[in-house]
Design an enzyme around this catalytic site. Sequence first.
Site, PDB file in Angstrom:
ATOM      1  N   HIS A  54       0.846  -1.210   0.000  1.00  0.00           N
ATOM      2  CA  HIS A  54       0.000   0.000   0.000  1.00  0.00           C
ATOM      3  C   HIS A  54       0.879   1.257   0.000  1.00  0.00           C
ATOM      4  CE1 HIS A  54      -3.046   2.823   1.231  1.00  0.00           C
ATOM      5  NE2 HIS A  54      -3.881   1.933   1.766  1.00  0.00           N
TER       6      HIS A  54
ATOM      7  N   GLU B  22      -0.794   1.225  -5.465  1.00  0.00           N
ATOM      8  CA  GLU B  22      -0.645   0.001  -4.693  1.00  0.00           C
ATOM      9  C   GLU B  22      -0.689  -1.243  -5.578  1.00  0.00           C
ATOM     10  OE1 GLU B  22      -3.621   0.116  -1.573  1.00  0.00           O
ATOM     11  OE2 GLU B  22      -3.759   2.293  -1.797  1.00  0.00           O
TER      12      GLU B  22
END
Length: 300
Positions: free
Chosen positions: A170, A273
Site C-alpha cells: 500500500h 498500490e
Amino acid sequence: MQPIDELDEKFGLEGEVGFMEIEGELPFISISNKYAQADICLYGAHAMSFIPHNNMDFLWMSPDSFMQEGKAIRGGIPVCFPWFGPHQSDSQQPQHGFGRLMFWDVVETQALPNGETLIRMQLQSSDATKAYWPHDFLAEMIFTIGKKLTATLKVTNTSTASFEYGCALHTYYTISAIGNIQMEGLEGLSYYNQLTGEDGRQNEKLLTVNEPLTRHYLNTETPVVINDPAFRRRIVVEKSGSKVTTVWNPGKEATSGIADIPDDGYEAFVCVEATNAFDYTVQLTPGASYETSAILGLEE
C-alpha cells in the site's frame, strides 16, 4: 520481538545494515549502500524510507502516524495481509488484515555482489495470528535496496488444506503537491470506483487528481509513472504478481476525519498500490507459494 542488540550482533553489516530503537518509537533497520538509504520497521515489516543518493525520499510518512504497537503505521509501505480493506464478514476485524499490526522476525541480511542490500523478514502462523485467521502459513517480506527498491510479499501455505488470501503493498509516494502530478500507464483500463460503487474505464491518457479518489484498476500489471514536474522526477511504479492497481488519495474533507494524517497531508502524497483483491485474490494449495512485488525507481 527480537532484542535489538542480538539482532545487531547476528544480522548487522558494518557500514551497511544496523538496528535502531529510538526512545518512544518502534525498532527499525537502517540500510545504507552505494545506491541509497532505507529504513524498515520491524513492526509490520514496514518500509518507512527509501532515498536514492542525490534524490529525495520516495516514501511519504505521516508526521502524525501512531508509532506504537497495536496501531497501524501511516505512510511508507504498509503490508496488507491476509485481506485488503475491511474483512468480508466481520467488521470487528482490523482493516487490511493483521500483517501490519505484528512484529516480523528478521531472518537474513546480505550485502549482494552488485552493491545492493537484501533484507528478509518472516511472520509465521501462531496462536496470535489464528485469533484473526485460522490458517497455517509462512509470510515473508523480502526487500532489495539498490537504485530501485523492490518489496516482495511471499506467502507459503504450510497447512494441509487450500486457502485464499488478499493482499496489497500500500505504497505512499512523496509528491510536491497532489495538483501537480500526472500519472501515466492507466489509459484504457477498467476500474472499480470505491467511492461511488460504480465501474468505469479511463479514457484519458493522463490521470490527474483534483478530488477524492479510490480507484481499483482491474486485471492489469502495467507500470505506472508518477510525473512530478515540480520535483523534477518521474517515479516508475512496477509490480509483479498483482492483478489490481489501486490509486488512492483521500482529499481534503476525508483527511480532516483521519486522526493520523495532518489536515493538509493529502496534498503531499498519492498511493499507488500492488493489490490482490476482489476477483483477483490468491488461491494457495498446501505447500504452494505466491509472490507479490512492488518495484520503485526513477525513470532512466
